[in-house]
Design an enzyme around this catalytic site. Structure first.
Site, PDB file in Angstrom:
ATOM      1  N   ASP A   1     -23.398 -24.991  24.383  1.00 12.76           N
ATOM      2  CA  ASP A   1     -24.797 -24.586  24.310  1.00 12.76           C
ATOM      3  C   ASP A   1     -25.305 -25.017  22.935  1.00 12.76           C
ATOM      4  OD1 ASP A   1     -23.747 -22.523  22.623  1.00 12.76           O
ATOM      5  OD2 ASP A   1     -23.793 -21.076  24.248  1.00 12.76           O
TER       6      ASP A   1
ATOM      7  N   GLU B   1      -8.992 -19.579  20.684  1.00 11.17           N
ATOM      8  CA  GLU B   1      -9.374 -19.342  19.287  1.00 11.17           C
ATOM      9  C   GLU B   1      -8.220 -18.873  18.403  1.00 11.17           C
ATOM     10  OE1 GLU B   1     -12.779 -16.737  19.484  1.00 11.17           O
ATOM     11  OE2 GLU B   1     -13.886 -18.110  20.780  1.00 11.17           O
TER      12      GLU B   1
ATOM     13  N   ASN C   1      -7.994 -23.598  23.455  1.00 14.00           N
ATOM     14  CA  ASN C   1      -9.456 -23.680  23.365  1.00 14.00           C
ATOM     15  C   ASN C   1      -9.918 -23.053  22.051  1.00 14.00           C
ATOM     16  OD1 ASN C   1     -11.995 -24.248  24.778  1.00 14.00           O
ATOM     17  ND2 ASN C   1     -12.274 -22.038  24.871  1.00 14.00           N
TER      18      ASN C   1
ATOM     19  N   HIS D   1     -20.277 -24.631  20.687  1.00 14.99           N
ATOM     20  CA  HIS D   1     -21.439 -23.771  20.480  1.00 14.99           C
ATOM     21  C   HIS D   1     -22.179 -24.331  19.268  1.00 14.99           C
ATOM     22  CE1 HIS D   1     -20.163 -20.933  23.492  1.00 14.99           C
ATOM     23  NE2 HIS D   1     -18.990 -20.795  22.913  1.00 14.99           N
TER      24      HIS D   1
ATOM     25  N   GLU E   1     -17.642 -25.040  26.414  1.00 12.53           N
ATOM     26  CA  GLU E   1     -18.598 -23.934  26.320  1.00 12.53           C
ATOM     27  C   GLU E   1     -19.909 -24.387  25.684  1.00 12.53           C
ATOM     28  OE1 GLU E   1     -16.884 -20.412  24.558  1.00 12.53           O
ATOM     29  OE2 GLU E   1     -14.898 -20.817  25.408  1.00 12.53           O
TER      30      GLU E   1
END
Length: 450
Positions: free
Chosen positions: A267, A160, A201, A237, A265
């Protein structure tokens, strides 16, 4: 309160209807005919999950080992976890995950070496010169990546680094070390473990936008300078119904730079409560993400950020939202699970028609009132939530209910599960009861689930 489960009298039973628009979540017996990891490996892809090491036992451990060919430590490898006080390391949780992965033929994605969050207090509270912090960061990377040398497939080296507008996030590392801290970190990571693939990432970089373009430009620059950069991680996300339309295009443009791309990641959250429409859309969204990765050769695969809702970070971070993973809190696969399998070329066995039923009964009756009960049972499927609906035929009124939240409008009644009894496993059942009033007659209504 009445007990959740009890026997039923054989008299005064109503008709039984099947679960038309029911919130169905097929049980483990109806999971993909082939585990997700095998489907993924057949396509040379990774199907991973983030895990909590202390939970890798029982059903949680069994699913993690059976369905996934890659594990990511959710928190265990972050700097604050491994070096809570300077020079004193705690590797127990990280070791547990790596050992589990090796015992189950899985690879490990290291997460993460540098991030602006979850750092130890001694690091964030210090007043460091550029040289001091550079030495500390280099030592941290050398120590952690070096400890797991040869055992980690890929590292999220820097996590990030960008703001939403594509500018660099003003972290401790960026402010003290300068913009080139990313190049330094990648170089130090390569020296510590030459065999691991090295990634940057970030989140909200799934589609083509200012942030993903900044990441693209950084990677292009690093490649041009000969800095070791092997891939980019798109966290993903996401929100139900909001998968970026440019996802595959974005994956491809990074691949065209000569780097790998991983969905790291995934979801897909929604506002609760969950409904059938949301489950259907969520499944379509998971399939869209999987399809985008499968379509690009250099997309190495997809990791879900926890496979079960009971291990998800979403409810604590986004109040009122959740249900973001492929399994519900009781380890029952949701439609999203089957969508993943289908995107990987697998087939699933759908639950049989009539697998879940509702039965209405009158258990006692007197001159103006009665006690009723509805039994919801499943055989060959499972429920993660339920709602029973019926219409009274003779003006009956519900005056009190237990083990369900019931509302009545005119003759129409709708009863939804309480927070503690929404799950009905394959072969299981729940009941709820109510008191009602009647006059003249008390015909038994037909109950539907929906």
């Amino acid at each position: 309160m009445r007990p959740l489960r009890s026997g039923l009298p054989t008299s005064l039973l109503a008709g039984v209807l099947t679960a038309g628009s029911l919130l169905l979540a097929a049980p483990a017996a109806h999971a993909a005919d082939t585990p997700l990891r095998d489907l993924a490996e057949a396509k040379s892809k990774v199907m991973g999950t983030a895990v909590t090491g202390s939970k890798l036992t029982g059903t949680y451990g069994e699913i993690a080992g059976r369905e996934f060919n890659s594990l990511t430590p959710g928190n265990a490898m972050k700097w604050g976890s491994v070096e809570p006080s300077r020079g004193s390391h705690d590797w127990a949780e990280a070791d547990r995950i790596v050992d589990f992965a090796e015992a189950h033929g899985q690879q490990v994605r290291g997460h993460t070496l540098l991030w602006h969050q979850q750092n130890p207090d001694w690091l964030t509270s210090g007043s460091w010169t550029r040289d001091q912090l550079g030495a500390i960061v280099q030592d941290h990377i050398a120590t952690e990546a070096g400890r797991y040398k040869g055992r980690i497939a890929a590292w999220d080296v820097v996590n990030e680094p960008f703001n939403e507008d594509g500018t660099y996030r003003p972290t401790l590392f960026r402010t003290t070390l300068g913009q080139d801290y990313i190049a330094q970190a990648l170089t130090w990571a390569r020296a510590a473990d030459p065999g691991a693939r090295l990634y940057i990432n970030d989140y909200n970089v799934e589609g083509v936008n200012a942030k993903s373009t900044a990441l693209y430009d950084l990677v292009k620059s690093l490649k041009g300078r000969g800095i070791p950069i092997d891939g980019v991680g798109l966290q993903a996300h996401l929100i139900v119904g909001q998968v970026p339309s440019t996802l595959q295009q974005n994956i491809q443009r990074f691949a065209d730079l000569g780097v790998d791309v991983a969905i790291t990641e995934l979801d897909i959250r929604t506002q609760l409560p969950m409904t059938q429409a949301k489950l259907t859309q969520q499944a379509a969204d998971y399939k869209a993400v999987m399809n985008a990765c499968v379509a690009v050769a250099r997309c190495t695969g997809v990791t879900v950020w926890g496979f079960t809702d009971s291990d998800s970070w979403i409810p604590d971070t986004f109040p009122g939202q959740g249900a973001a993973t492929p399994y519900d809190e009781n380890y029952q696969p949701k439609p999203a699970y089957h969508a993943i399998a289908e995107a990987l070329g697998g087939t699933t066995t759908p639950p049989p028609t009539g697998a879940c039923t509702a039965v209405y009964s009158v258990t006692s009756q007197w001159s103006t009132g009665y006690t009723g009960q509805v039994r919801i049972a499943c055989s060959g499927a499972a429920l993660s939530s339920w709602k029973a609906n019926w219409t009274f035929g003779a003006g009956q009124r519900i005056t009190q209910a237990w083990n369900a939240n019931c509302t009545q409008s005119g003759t129409a009644v709708s009863c939804a599960n309480a927070p503690y009894n929404g799950s009905v496993p394959d072969g299981g059942w729940v009941t709820f009861g109510f008191n009602g009033s009647w006059s003249g007659s008390n015909p038994v209504p037909v109950v539907t689930l929906g």
